[in-house]
Design a protein around this motif. Structure first.
Motif, short mmCIF file in Angstrom:
data_model
loop_
_atom_site.label_atom_id
_atom_site.label_comp_id
_atom_site.label_asym_id
_atom_site.label_seq_id
_atom_site.Cartn_x
_atom_site.Cartn_y
_atom_site.Cartn_z
N ALA A 140 0.80 -1.16 0.02
CA ALA A 140 0.21 0.05 -0.01
C ALA A 140 0.89 1.19 -0.07
O ALA A 140 1.87 1.32 0.80
CB ALA A 140 -0.96 -0.05 1.09
N VAL A 141 0.69 2.26 -0.97
CA VAL A 141 1.58 3.16 -1.15
C VAL A 141 0.80 4.18 -1.36
O VAL A 141 -0.06 4.42 -2.25
CB VAL A 141 2.72 3.07 -2.42
N THR A 175 3.32 2.74 3.12
CA THR A 175 4.14 3.90 2.59
C THR A 175 3.37 4.86 2.44
O THR A 175 2.77 5.07 1.56
CB THR A 175 5.09 3.13 1.44
N VAL A 176 3.98 6.08 2.81
CA VAL A 176 3.40 7.28 2.37
C VAL A 176 4.62 8.24 2.06
O VAL A 176 5.67 8.43 2.69
CB VAL A 176 2.77 8.19 3.73
N ARG A 177 4.45 9.03 0.58
CA ARG A 177 5.64 9.30 0.20
C ARG A 177 5.39 10.69 -0.40
O ARG A 177 4.34 10.82 -1.19
CB ARG A 177 6.51 8.42 -0.77
N ASN A 178 6.44 11.52 -0.58
CA ASN A 178 6.52 12.76 -1.23
C ASN A 178 5.17 13.62 -1.32
O ASN A 178 4.46 14.11 -2.19
CB ASN A 178 6.74 12.41 -2.74
N THR A 217 5.68 1.63 9.38
CA THR A 217 5.31 2.49 7.97
C THR A 217 6.54 2.92 7.51
O THR A 217 7.64 2.86 8.08
CB THR A 217 4.49 3.67 8.44
N THR A 218 6.51 3.41 6.28
CA THR A 218 7.76 4.22 5.60
C THR A 218 7.30 5.61 5.35
O THR A 218 6.32 5.50 4.47
CB THR A 218 8.24 3.50 4.50
N SER A 266 11.25 13.75 -0.80
CA SER A 266 12.27 13.84 -1.37
C SER A 266 13.09 15.43 -1.29
O SER A 266 13.22 15.84 -2.53
CB SER A 266 11.75 13.70 -2.89
N GLY A 267 13.16 15.92 -0.39
CA GLY A 267 13.65 17.27 -0.13
C GLY A 267 13.09 18.19 1.11
O GLY A 267 12.51 17.34 2.04
N GLY A 268 13.56 19.31 1.38
CA GLY A 268 13.22 19.92 2.21
C GLY A 268 12.00 20.74 2.04
O GLY A 268 11.22 20.92 0.98
N GLU A 269 11.92 21.96 2.91
CA GLU A 269 10.72 23.10 2.81
C GLU A 269 11.02 23.76 1.40
O GLU A 269 9.99 23.95 0.80
CB GLU A 269 10.89 23.85 4.04
N SER A 270 12.11 24.06 0.98
CA SER A 270 12.17 24.73 -0.31
C SER A 270 11.96 23.90 -1.53
O SER A 270 11.50 24.34 -2.43
CB SER A 270 13.82 24.88 -0.30
N GLU A 271 11.87 22.49 -1.32
CA GLU A 271 11.23 21.89 -2.41
C GLU A 271 9.89 21.59 -2.49
O GLU A 271 9.10 20.76 -3.26
CB GLU A 271 11.98 20.19 -2.34
N GLY A 272 9.13 22.25 -1.25
CA GLY A 272 7.62 21.99 -1.24
C GLY A 272 7.22 21.09 0.10
O GLY A 272 6.07 20.88 0.20
N TYR A 273 8.11 20.51 0.82
CA TYR A 273 7.63 19.41 1.91
C TYR A 273 7.77 20.08 3.13
O TYR A 273 8.49 20.91 3.38
CB TYR A 273 8.53 18.11 1.64
N ASP A 274 7.30 19.26 4.04
CA ASP A 274 6.94 19.92 5.50
C ASP A 274 7.44 18.56 6.28
O ASP A 274 8.66 17.64 6.15
CB ASP A 274 5.79 20.30 5.82
N GLY A 275 6.58 18.11 7.44
CA GLY A 275 6.97 17.22 8.36
C GLY A 275 6.54 15.66 7.87
O GLY A 275 5.39 15.68 6.93
N LEU A 276 7.18 14.73 8.36
CA LEU A 276 6.76 13.32 8.13
C LEU A 276 5.91 13.05 9.10
O LEU A 276 4.75 11.91 8.81
CB LEU A 276 8.14 12.27 8.06
#
Length: 516
Positions: free
Chosen positions: A124-125, A145-148, A177-178, A182-192
């Motif tokens: 399950a992704v 798995t929860v990604r990107n 879970t995984t 694929s990067g940090g805040e400047s690439e658009g991501y926040d916390g896991l």
């Protein structure tokens, strides 16, 4: 100078791509939830059992997950949702109902309780789609798995959090879970893995968090101190810039985690937080414990940890690193039992257990990963007794053969009798996308299981459903999708399958009924 997260990901993502190509990343066994039970703070405050004791349904889209939540008799009706496949924006829509409050851009667990979401089969992704838990309790998320997940750019979901909890959340167990970006805040991501605004009694266990600027937090600001009682154990934090996690107020217990390549800071205890840090392995990292980026201090109790190639910055006005020789400056009393692996074997134990697709393997407390043995009440089958596929008919006599049938409507060219003729080439369809079909007998008949079989070419069309004792109006089961549906044995003369949601025109080839 520290390289940007995006550049540091190149080798890691290349390795992941190879693993995916060989089937390693998505190689997940059939697994039922909570094989060995919740651990840590999730065992307190009444415990965390998720959907135990309720209906089990299968979902291959986000919409079907929402339909399963909305198809329950009530918002607290227990349910286990087995998920297989890739869940993304393209197959996740909002579903409405009295027992749910969902949204199109995330998996929404809002104002509900007693739910398990578990990955099965080939995996399950949740791809670019976060899981949001709000005003809810007794939730288990396992083997996914929860990604990107992004908060900026396109598409956006869940404020950029892989799993986010807020507003009066209680008793959540996230296990095997995984969670990855694929990067940090400047690439658009926040916390896991974020918790805020009165979230308590949470455990994160045997999980992998990697390739992100931010691992996660407890508390959204220095004034948000209503969160806490969180356990983190046997997790891998790898290639994380900071927040592994960030604690604002409350109590957290970290034991037997492997922290590798924490690039700026690790466990950040601040704003009055207390962290108990036992038998962890910190490797190739910087400032793995302390109070950072604030003058509002937190505290920690440390024992048994290993610091392997860890560097420490000097103290400053807004930084108070615990090293280079970390010492306790508080005491924390832990209310639940736990067994510590020696820190020296943590990398090996975590490598064999943490993340989705690891067969729910756990540590035995003696540095040896073990596959959990189900207890008498656990739903996980033994290796010689595989989980039945929803399309496999139950054993015994199909009581529908020779019975009668009727319904609320039927499309042209279809018949109610087609659902009890034993012929998969004939079928019943409602006049629209929803409707009911019933099987009936001349005298009371005991039924505890039905099998709804869709005609060829229409598989997956049926969404939310209810199974009803026509004589009393009692809802025997509810959920989403066709297949085998079980419920406590009941004596009745007429049983009705109500389709309350569908992605097209349903085609029910067989409505089989069984006594056991």
């Amino acid at each position: 100078m520290r390289r940007p997260v995006a550049l540091r990901l190149h080798a890691a993502l290349a390795t992941m791509a190879v693993a995916a190509a060989t089937g390693v990343v998505l190689s997940m066994p059939e697994a039922a939830a909570a094989a060995s039970g919740a651990t840590g703070y999730a065992t307190q405050n009444g415990g965390t059992t998720g959907g135990a004791g309720g209906q089990t349904v299968r979902a291959t889209t986000g919409t079907q997950i929402h339909q399963a939540l909305c198809g329950r008799a009530g918002s607290s009706t227990p349910i286990t949702i087995e998920v297989e496949g890739t869940i993304n924006h393209g197959n996740t829509t909002k579903v409405s109902g009295d027992s749910c409050s969902t949204a199109a851009d995330k998996i929404e667990l809002k104002q509900i309780s007693n739910v398990t979401i578990v990955g099965v089969g080939n995996g399950a992704v949740f791809d670019q789609l976060g899981i949001h838990i709000r005003e809810s309790s007794n939730i288990i998320i396992q083997n996914v798995t929860v990604r990107n997940v992004k908060k900026s750019g396109s598409p956006t979901s869940n404020g950029g959090d892989a799993i986010g909890m807020e507003s009066g959340v209680r008793n959540v167990w996230v296990d095997h879970t995984t969670l990855e970006a694929s990067g940090g805040e400047s690439e658009g991501y926040d916390g896991l893995f974020d918790m805020k605004n009165d979230t308590q009694y949470v455990t994160l266990s045997y999980s992998t968090l990697r390739n992100s600027g931010r691992g996660g937090l407890i508390g959204s600001s220095e004034s948000d101190r209503s969160n806490g009682y969180v356990t983190f154990h046997h997790n891998l934090y790898e290639n994380i810039d900071s927040r592994a996690p960030l604690l604002r107020g409350g109590i957290a217990h970290m034991y037997n985690n492997h922290y590798k390549s924490l690039n700026e800071s690790g466990i950040n205890s601040r704003a009055g937080a207390k962290a108990k840090v036992d038998n962890n392995y910190f490797e190739d990292s910087k400032d793995v414990l302390g109070t950072f980026y604030t003058d509002q201090a937190g505290s920690w109790q440390v024992s048994g940890n290993i610091y392997d190639n860890v560097t420490w910055s000097g103290p400053g006005e807004d930084n108070n690193p615990a090293g280079p020789d970390p010492q306790s400056n508080t005491t924390v009393s832990i209310p639940y039992p736990y067994t510590l692996d020696d820190a020296s074997c943590v990398p090996e134990v975590v490598s064999g257990t943490a993340g989705a697709g690891k067969g729910l393997r756990v540590s035995d407390g003696n540095c040896s990963p073990q596959t959990p043995t189900p207890g008498p009440s656990d739903p996980t089958p033994s290796p010689t007794d595989p989980t039945p596929d929803p399309t496999d008919p139950p054993s015994g006599t199909n009581l529908s053969i020779g019975a009668g049938s009727d319904g609320t409507s039927k499309a042209g060219g279809t018949s109610y009798g087609n659902v009890r003729d034993g012929d998969m080439s004939t079928y019943w369809s409602p006049a629209g996308s929803t409707g009911s079909v019933s099987v009936k007998w001349g005298s009371a008949t005991t039924v505890s299981r039905i099998n709804i079989r869709e005609a060829a070419g229409s598989e997956g069309t049926i969404g939310a459903y209810r199974v009803v004792d026509h004589g009393t109006g009692a809802v025997l089961a509810s959920g989403s999708g066709a297949g085998v549906i079980t419920f406590p044995a009941v004596s009745l003369e007429k049983i009705t399958f109500q389709i309350t949601g569908a992605s097209g025109t349903p085609k029910v080839a067989e409505f089989e009924t069984y006594a056991g």
